[in-house]
Design an enzyme around this catalytic site. Structure first.
Site, PDB file in Angstrom:
ATOM      1  N   ASP A 190       0.867  -1.184   0.000  1.00  0.00           N
ATOM      2  CA  ASP A 190       0.000   0.000   0.000  1.00  0.00           C
ATOM      3  C   ASP A 190       0.898   1.227   0.000  1.00  0.00           C
ATOM      4  O   ASP A 190       2.134   1.111  -0.073  1.00  0.00           O
ATOM      5  CB  ASP A 190      -0.967  -0.023   1.200  1.00  0.00           C
ATOM      6  CG  ASP A 190      -2.323   0.574   0.834  1.00  0.00           C
ATOM      7  OD1 ASP A 190      -2.338   1.756   0.412  1.00  0.00           O
ATOM      8  OD2 ASP A 190      -3.353  -0.107   0.957  1.00  0.00           O
ATOM      9  N   HIS A 216      -2.953   3.155  -4.497  1.00  0.00           N
ATOM     10  CA  HIS A 216      -2.348   2.612  -3.270  1.00  0.00           C
ATOM     11  C   HIS A 216      -0.922   2.114  -3.538  1.00  0.00           C
ATOM     12  O   HIS A 216      -0.529   1.040  -3.099  1.00  0.00           O
ATOM     13  CB  HIS A 216      -3.210   1.477  -2.692  1.00  0.00           C
ATOM     14  CG  HIS A 216      -4.484   1.977  -2.072  1.00  0.00           C
ATOM     15  ND1 HIS A 216      -4.521   2.591  -0.842  1.00  0.00           N
ATOM     16  CD2 HIS A 216      -5.759   1.974  -2.523  1.00  0.00           C
ATOM     17  CE1 HIS A 216      -5.771   2.937  -0.560  1.00  0.00           C
ATOM     18  NE2 HIS A 216      -6.546   2.576  -1.558  1.00  0.00           N
ATOM     19  N   GLU A 274      -9.901   2.800  -5.014  1.00  0.00           N
ATOM     20  CA  GLU A 274      -9.485   4.156  -4.648  1.00  0.00           C
ATOM     21  C   GLU A 274      -8.295   4.642  -5.468  1.00  0.00           C
ATOM     22  O   GLU A 274      -7.236   4.950  -4.932  1.00  0.00           O
ATOM     23  CB  GLU A 274      -9.157   4.202  -3.145  1.00  0.00           C
ATOM     24  CG  GLU A 274     -10.364   3.902  -2.285  1.00  0.00           C
ATOM     25  CD  GLU A 274     -10.072   3.899  -0.799  1.00  0.00           C
ATOM     26  OE1 GLU A 274     -10.929   4.343  -0.032  1.00  0.00           O
ATOM     27  OE2 GLU A 274      -8.976   3.442  -0.387  1.00  0.00           O
TER      28      GLU A 274
END
Ligand code: ACM
Length: 556
Positions: free
Chosen positions: A189, A260, A330
């Site tokens: 991440d 990420h 995201e």
């Protein structure tokens, strides 16, 4: 079911002989009679119950044996993970040809039956050494059991906070104790890259640590001014995968793209959108939220990640890791909108917009993984811009993504954040440490229904199961993870395994009664769960900003 056995998750049926209830004991005479295919359970019984009881469990058949076998009849009736456990061998061992018989539909079923045997022996069976010279007595019962879902998972985020290898192995033991069988291992991440990749050593040399860390929610003014990090060597990963396989747990490695990815970009700046940001100036991210620094949509980036996945596939064999998670959640499109390189790529590939670039990434790795005998799984954002064929979806933003995917014929794992994100606080009080998200109590989790209401039978067949997700922004160590995960994982395990009625009809009071015993099991295991009356003083984090969300938003 027989309440006094306090089994969690609740089994299908329990029969206790009316005429001669009684109990009998496991002792020095107890042997282990393991048929072919049950070796992993025999090893586990000897190592785990052997340590707790101090009994040798020598190999051998006979009237005092714990007999492990695979049964076609159980397979037909209850599937490969089902089992039948019978402890009605005669108390003095004289008449029966075994004292305990565990018959599984397959090797996994035998293992789940052994987990039930451990529960029947009482909380001290969960210790690592004997604490009394007491008897190891068993009630005389027949348990028949099988899971509702084939995918009963937990996601553990080891990027936001690294968990040492031993803690990961222990987490696998805790999953097994709750009959959970999927470990979704969130390895990369923005805040850290945790898996050694030999051909790209800077991923861990640079990407596995940060110089400081936000303490609390991103709105908090506090920092922990100390380096944080760590990674698993390739041998660590092999050990984790093998430990999981011994426990009939599948591991789903997650390598997040195209968002990420700041830790990877900090290690290799050429992976980022170098025409819009000075990626050479980026470091591993030290705070939380959705990060704008995403991968550049170039052929070079695809080749780099193919190299990463080649090593990942080598470490996570197909037999125990059929699914590989590529994230896909995201991914802000701002840099792609501003980047001439990304815009040229959109034209060259004939795509409509930046969402098309996101699907281009995902489709590429869907084909790439499929060609190597694996299946891609990604967060429900991978539905945007068209879902890659054969891909499965982790539905996290509610039920909606899962419904869309299931109706389009894609397999789905239900993990809606409104229900089973265990980073969310579990009580409304001010004492909850760093309170994040919605209040989701033990009872809320117990009443979670993984199959969305109204789904057609055909679409419902695509719900592989469910998993609880543990994001660790505000969990800085194992004790904090334990606090968020337990006791709610026990309720979750029952939702995933047991044939429960509709949410409103579930016997939560009965579950709470069984939890009285289960807390004693967790105590013996050394789990730092949230006590029913609220956190211990040392479990609080007074004065650290969280992000409590009020009310219960509709589940859509
Ligand atoms: C997620 O929680 N962003 C999958």
């Amino acid at each position: 079911m027989a309440d006094d056995l306090d089994l969690i998750p609740a089994p299908l049926t329990v029969e206790q002989p009316g005429s001669a209830p009684g109990r009998f004991t496991l002792d020095e005479r107890t042997t282990l009679d393991a048929d072919a295919g049950t070796e992993s359970t025999a090893r586990w019984l000897r190592a785990t119950l052997g340590a707790a009881t101090g009994l040798p469990f020598a190999a051998g058949a006979g009237p005092h044996a714990v007999r492990l076998r695979i049964s076609e009849e159980v397979a037909r009736e209850h599937g490969p993970e089902g089992y039948r456990l019978s402890t009605d061998g005669s108390p003095d061992g004289s008449a029966a040809d075994a004292a305990v018989v565990i018959e599984g539909g397959g090797p996994a079923g035998v293992f789940w039956g052994a987990q039930t045997l451990r529960q029947l022996l009482g909380p001290d069976a969960y210790r690592k050494a004997p604490v009394t010279a007491g008897e190891w007595s068993l009630p005389r019962v027949t348990v028949r059991d099988a899971p509702r879902f084939g995918w009963r998972g937990l996601l553990l985020d080891v990027s936001r906070h690294f968990l040492p290898k031993d803690d990961v192995l222990r987490q696998l033991d805790l999953l097994a104790a709750h009959k959970l069988n999927v470990f979704h291992f969130h390895l990369t991440d923005d805040q850290g890259w945790r898996i050694e990749i030999k051909r790209h050593p800077k991923l861990t040399e640079v990407g596995a640590w940060r110089s400081r860390t936000k303490w609390g929610h991103r709105a908090s003014p506090l920092w922990t001014e100390a380096p944080h990090g760590g990674f698993y060597t390739q041998d660590d990963i092999r050990e984790i995968v093998a430990h999981a396989a011994e426990r009939h747990i599948t591991v789903v490695p997650e390598i997040d793209l195209p968002g990420h990815a700041q830790a990877a970009i900090a290690a290799y700046p050429e992976l980022g959108n170098t025409d819009v940001v000075d990626t050479a100036a980026l470091t591993v991210w030290d705070t939380w939220g959705v990060n704008p620094n995403v991968l550049a949509p170039t052929e070079a980036v695809l080749r780099f990640y193919e190299g990463v996945f080649e090593e990942v596939l080598g470490l996570f064999p197909a037999a125990t890791s059929p699914f590989v998670h590529v994230g896909g959640d995201e991914c802000p499109k701002d840099q792609w909108k501003a980047s001439p390189t990304a815009q040229a790529r959109i034209k060259e590939l004939g795509l409509a917009d930046e969402d098309g670039l996101q699907s281009w990434f995902i489709r590429h790795f869907d084909r790439w993984l499929a060609a190597r005998g694996r299946r891609l799984i990604g967060w429900d954002e991978i539905l945007e811009g068209g879902l890659a064929e054969g891909a499965a979806v982790s539905s996290w933003r509610g039920y909606a993504g899962g419904i869309t995917a299931a109706e389009a014929g894609h397999d789905v794992v239900m993990c809606p954040e409104q229900q089973v994100y265990l980073d969310h606080r579990q009580a409304p009080g001010d004492d909850e440490p760093m309170p994040i998200g919605y209040v989701r109590t033990l009872e809320d989790v117990y009443r979670f229904e993984p199959v969305p209401p109204g789904l057609s039978a055909e679409a419902a067949a695509h719900i592989l199961g469910t998993q609880a997700n543990v994001w660790t922004e505000v969990m800085e160590n194992r004790a904090r993870v334990d606090y968020q995960v337990f006791p709610r994982l026990a309720a979750f395990a029952e939702v995933a395994w047991s044939a429960l009625p509709a949410p409103d009809d579930r016997d939560y009071a009965g579950f709470e009664r069984r939890m009285d015993t289960h807390y004693r099991r967790l105590d013996a295991l050394g789990v730092d769960y949230r006590p029913p009356a609220g956190p211990h003083p040392w479990q609080r984090r007074p004065g650290v900003v969280g992000r409590p969300l009020e009310g219960t938003p509709p589940i859509v």
